[in-house]
Design a protein around this motif. Structure first.
Motif, PDB file in Angstrom:
ATOM      1  N   HIS A  68     -18.946   7.875  12.424  1.00 31.29           N
ATOM      2  CA  HIS A  68     -18.523   9.267  12.637  1.00 31.29           C
ATOM      3  C   HIS A  68     -18.805   9.763  14.044  1.00 31.29           C
ATOM      4  CE1 HIS A  68     -18.435  13.704  11.900  1.00 31.29           C
ATOM      5  NE2 HIS A  68     -17.379  13.328  11.211  1.00 31.29           N
TER       6      HIS A  68
ATOM      7  N   HIS B 284     -13.165  21.721  13.640  1.00 34.23           N
ATOM      8  CA  HIS B 284     -13.203  21.594  15.092  1.00 34.23           C
ATOM      9  C   HIS B 284     -12.346  22.670  15.738  1.00 34.23           C
ATOM     10  CE1 HIS B 284     -15.237  17.790  16.158  1.00 34.23           C
ATOM     11  NE2 HIS B 284     -14.936  17.414  14.924  1.00 34.23           N
TER      12      HIS B 284
ATOM     13  N   HIS C 127     -11.333  10.668  12.612  1.00 32.10           N
ATOM     14  CA  HIS C 127     -11.833  12.030  12.877  1.00 32.10           C
ATOM     15  C   HIS C 127     -11.793  12.494  14.318  1.00 32.10           C
ATOM     16  CE1 HIS C 127     -14.180  13.169   9.030  1.00 32.10           C
ATOM     17  NE2 HIS C 127     -13.210  12.335   8.734  1.00 32.10           N
ATOM     18  N   HIS C 128     -12.148  11.627  15.236  1.00 38.02           N
ATOM     19  CA  HIS C 128     -12.355  12.126  16.597  1.00 38.02           C
ATOM     20  C   HIS C 128     -11.512  11.375  17.608  1.00 38.02           C
ATOM     21  CE1 HIS C 128     -16.349  13.091  14.593  1.00 38.02           C
ATOM     22  NE2 HIS C 128     -15.677  14.223  14.677  1.00 38.02           N
TER      23      HIS C 128
ATOM     24  N   HIS D  10     -24.426  19.681  13.403  1.00 30.90           N
ATOM     25  CA  HIS D  10     -23.148  18.963  13.305  1.00 30.90           C
ATOM     26  C   HIS D  10     -22.641  18.740  14.734  1.00 30.90           C
ATOM     27  CE1 HIS D  10     -19.521  17.543  11.392  1.00 30.90           C
ATOM     28  NE2 HIS D  10     -18.778  18.506  11.898  1.00 30.90           N
TER      29      HIS D  10
ATOM     30  N   HIS E  67      -9.318  16.748  12.526  1.00 32.06           N
ATOM     31  CA  HIS E  67     -10.687  17.079  12.897  1.00 32.06           C
ATOM     32  C   HIS E  67     -10.646  17.409  14.389  1.00 32.06           C
ATOM     33  CE1 HIS E  67     -12.565  15.721   9.049  1.00 32.06           C
ATOM     34  NE2 HIS E  67     -11.431  15.057   8.986  1.00 32.06           N
TER      35      HIS E  67
HETATM   36 CU1  K7E Z   1     -14.451  17.224  10.663  1.00 37.61          CU
HETATM   37 CU2  K7E Z   1     -15.952  16.075  13.665  1.00 37.61          CU
HETATM   38 CU3  K7E Z   1     -15.671  14.537  11.085  1.00 37.61          CU
HETATM   39 CU4  K7E Z   1     -16.655  18.541  12.170  1.00 37.61          CU
HETATM   40  S1  K7E Z   1     -16.024  16.488  11.708  1.00 37.61           S
HETATM   41  S2  K7E Z   1     -15.096  19.564  11.161  1.00 37.61           S
END
Ligand code: K7E
Ligand code: CUA
Length: 665
Positions: free
Chosen positions: A154, A435, A105-106, A327, A496
């Motif tokens: 995550h 994102h 993801h990041h 988030h 992401h």
């Molecule tokens: Cu998709 Cu950083 Cu895992 Cu928000 S997360 S979009």
């Protein structure tokens, strides 16, 4: 309860189906010329994009949106044999054996003094908690570290200003690895714990080491960002599910009005760790390192971690109330403002680092949460962005005092000012942005010319490709007062987070070849005359070289059914962009693509006797199609001796036999 369920579902599913007006004709002005990079010209920026469920990282040129490369990270890559060759297999090892997939993801580029330094790229794996470090000289995965006491890695891999640490926060709270995990799920509140891990990074080599972990209440850690400047010593994490629900979270973890941003004084934590505090815990996690001189990865299973229970260190961690299941957790370039984005909130709270410090100093708390002081919301608050849109997720900064936030539900990017929190501009994105990324937008020095939005839903943006559609990136020009949409292009996997950096910083250091004289692979063949085939029991080692346009040797006999054959291929070329490939008939793995000066090994166990041609898979020269050979496989127990040759031809029609074979023993 049913009412709330309906409301939440309506927000998440009902509205994102809407299509903004004029979606098909949304670019402005001379957009085409702004993204046009003429043939032979280079892009201005490298853009590294997470691959989500593809486990890979893709690299694009900006502003063109041209795909430059896809890098296997938590994935196998049949294109170049990554994860198939003997040298790269250990990279995907974990304490549970080989795990050739993850959910990535990041991304975070390494920084020095809060600015991107172009050395490494860190990537998280969610599912089997791991952090990877990619080397930007070679665009390869150089290291992977598994994280114990974690599930759903995550909140990761965000870094401190000088890349002192990479952090990894667990999404799922779970029983600790050394406790019995075989407990009823409804003992959640008693047995489930959260952790965040601090991984130190060697400033020279980049090598990662699990330094210490913080033991935390059983909530879900979502995202994080390191402080900067005045907030250098601090790290900020968003968390949801302060209700500590373990079922139907969409309802049960949306009960409380506010969850938390967690502020961690990592300098304090480091101090305690260095004083020898914390509990030494026996765990199991893999640490995989790719060595560039041997072209070989090793995997080591580590067995210890140090856990600091935050309850025992009262001045290290604080909670700040943050509306509605936050988030994104983003820190502005000055290090003063921390933006929490509550997915279900109708506003964006912006916290002030100096106010947080003042609140801590005067103990302006609202009680505690499992022993961790909760700072009063108003005491930490810089202010709220009112009516920004629906479903705020992530925020980046342009370095000119402005912030940009994605609105998942109302499908738009919203620009607002940090000082007075006024909304300045909004632009639809197609559709449902997750994102967003401004090059350097989470560092001290953003490059506030472009913004890219990574959208979850593309629907009708491209030609239909069956039920599965590519997700999309959209490039905006943010150099003026108003955002301008320049282009959109499909992306690989589910993007992401992403990072981007000026092309020069990376391009000037890019590796072109590996020097053959520096090749320390134990199976290297230094020159074609040293090529050979060696039998040891039922193991056969083939030391083979590649150069335009032949293999040496290219005729091999004496291999038997059931032998373990190891093809050690050394590419003798010393020119940029001349890889050679290797594939042998019916091999049940993949090809190898061997870079100039490199050695890679393919293991193969023939199951049927017969003739096995092999060939070069990469069109390397005009005579590429001639780059081929034969390997004879005899039945088990046959007495055909090992022999090998190159250029020892049989009689051609009307010609005498020639023998210009290489020397054999
Ligand atoms: Cu998709 Cu950083 Cu895992 Cu928000 S997360 S979009
Ligand atoms: Cu070597 Cu084609």
């Amino acid at each position: 309860m049913p009412v709330l369920l309906f409301t939440v579902s309506a927000l998440l599913f009902g509205i994102n189906g809407c299509k903004p007006k004029n979606a098909g004709n949304a670019t402005e002005g001379d957009a085409a010329s702004r993204v046009y990079v003429a043939p032979g010209k280079y892009d201005e920026l490298y853009n590294f994009v997470s691959g989500g469920f593809s486990g890979q990282v893709s690299v694009y040129g900006i502003p063109s949106g041209r795909l430059l490369r896809v890098i296997p990270v938590f994935s196998l890559d049949p294109q170049d044999g990554w994860g198939y060759s003997e040298e790269t297999k250990p990279m995907l090892n974990t304490s549970h054996g080989m795990v050739p997939w993850d959910d990535q993801h990041h991304l975070e580029l390494s920084q020095t003094n809060g600015e991107i330094d172009g050395r490494w790229l860190f990537a998280n794996g969610n599912n089997t908690p791991r952090i990877a470090r990619l080397d930007l000289k070679t665009f390869r995965t150089a290291e992977i570290l598994e994280i114990p006491n974690s599930a759903g890695n995550h909140s990761s891999p965000f870094i401190t200003e000088n890349t002192e640490y990479v952090v990894a926060g667990t999404r799922f709270s779970v029983p600790m690895d050394d406790k019995n995990g075989d407990v009823p799920i409804d003992t959640y509140k008693k047995n489930f714990k959260g952790t965040v891990s601090f991984i130190s990074v060697d400033p020279k080599s980049g090598n990662m080491k699990l330094a210490f972990q913080l033991l935390l209440p059983g909530v879900d850690f979502d995202l994080s960002h390191g402080g900067k400047g005045p907030s250098h010593d601090w790290f900020f994490f968003s968390c949801y599910n302060s209700e500590q629900a373990h079922t139907l979270l969409e309802v049960n973890a949306s009960q409380r009005d506010k969850d938390f941003i967690m502020a961690v004084n990592w300098k304090k934590a480091e101090e305690y760790f260095k004083q020898g505090k914390g509990r030494k815990q026996t765990v199991k996690y893999a640490h995989n390192v790719y060595d560039e001189s041997t072209h070989t990865a090793t995997s080591t299973i580590e067995t210890q971690t140090t856990v600091l229970d935050v309850k025992d260190f009262p001045d290290m961690v604080y909670f700040i109330p943050c509306p509605k299941s936050p988030h994104g957790c983003d820190v502005d370039p000055t290090g003063e403002y921390i933006v929490g984005s509550g997915k279900l909130a109708a506003l964006i709270p912006v916290f002030s680092f100096s106010k947080i410090q003042a609140a801590i100093a005067s103990k302006n708390f609202d009680g505690d949460y499992e022993g961790i002081p909760v700072i009063k919301y108003e005491a930490a608050l810089h202010g709220e962005v009112k009516k920004p849109g629906l479903g705020p997720l992530h925020t980046e900064f342009d370095g000119k005092g402005n912030a940009y936030t994605t609105m998942f539900i109302s499908s738009e990017i919203v620009k607002w000012r940090l000082s007075d929190l006024k909304v300045l501009d909004r632009h639809p994105s197609y559709y449902s942005p997750g994102h967003l990324m401004i090059p350097g937008g989470d560092t001290k020095k953003p490059y506030g010319k472009y913004l890219i939005s990574y959208n979850k839903i593309t629907k009708d943006r491209y030609l239909p490709t069956g039920p599965e559609l590519a997700q999309a990136a959209q490039l905006f020009d943010i150099s003026g007062d108003k955002m301008k949409l320049l282009s959109d292009y499909p992306s690989i996997g589910e993007p992401h987070y992403a990072q981007a950096v000026a092309a020069d910083l990376i391009a000037k250091n890019s590796t072109k070849i590996f020097k053959i004289e520096d090749n320390k692979n134990p199976y290297v063949t230094m020159g074609q005359n040293n090529s050979k085939v060696v039998r040891t029991g039922n193991r056969v080692d083939v030391y083979m070289t590649m150069i335009r346009s032949h293999f040496s040797p290219d005729n091999i006999e004496g291999v038997k059914v059931g032998d373990d054959v190891y093809f050690h291929l050394t590419n003798l070329e010393q020119d940029w962009d001349v890889p050679h490939g290797f594939a042998v008939r019916n091999a049940n793995t993949a090809e190898l693509l061997v870079m100039p000066g490199e050695t890679q090994t393919l293991k193969w166990t023939p199951d049927v006797s017969g003739m096995y041609p092999f060939y070069c898979t990469d069109f390397c020269s005009a005579l590429h199609q001639e780059m081929q050979g034969y390997l004879r496989v005899s039945p088990k127990g046959s007495n055909v001796p090992i022999s090998f040759s190159l250029g020892k031809n049989s009689d051609a029609p009307g010609e005498a036999a020639q023998d210009d074979s290489i020397k054999t023993k």
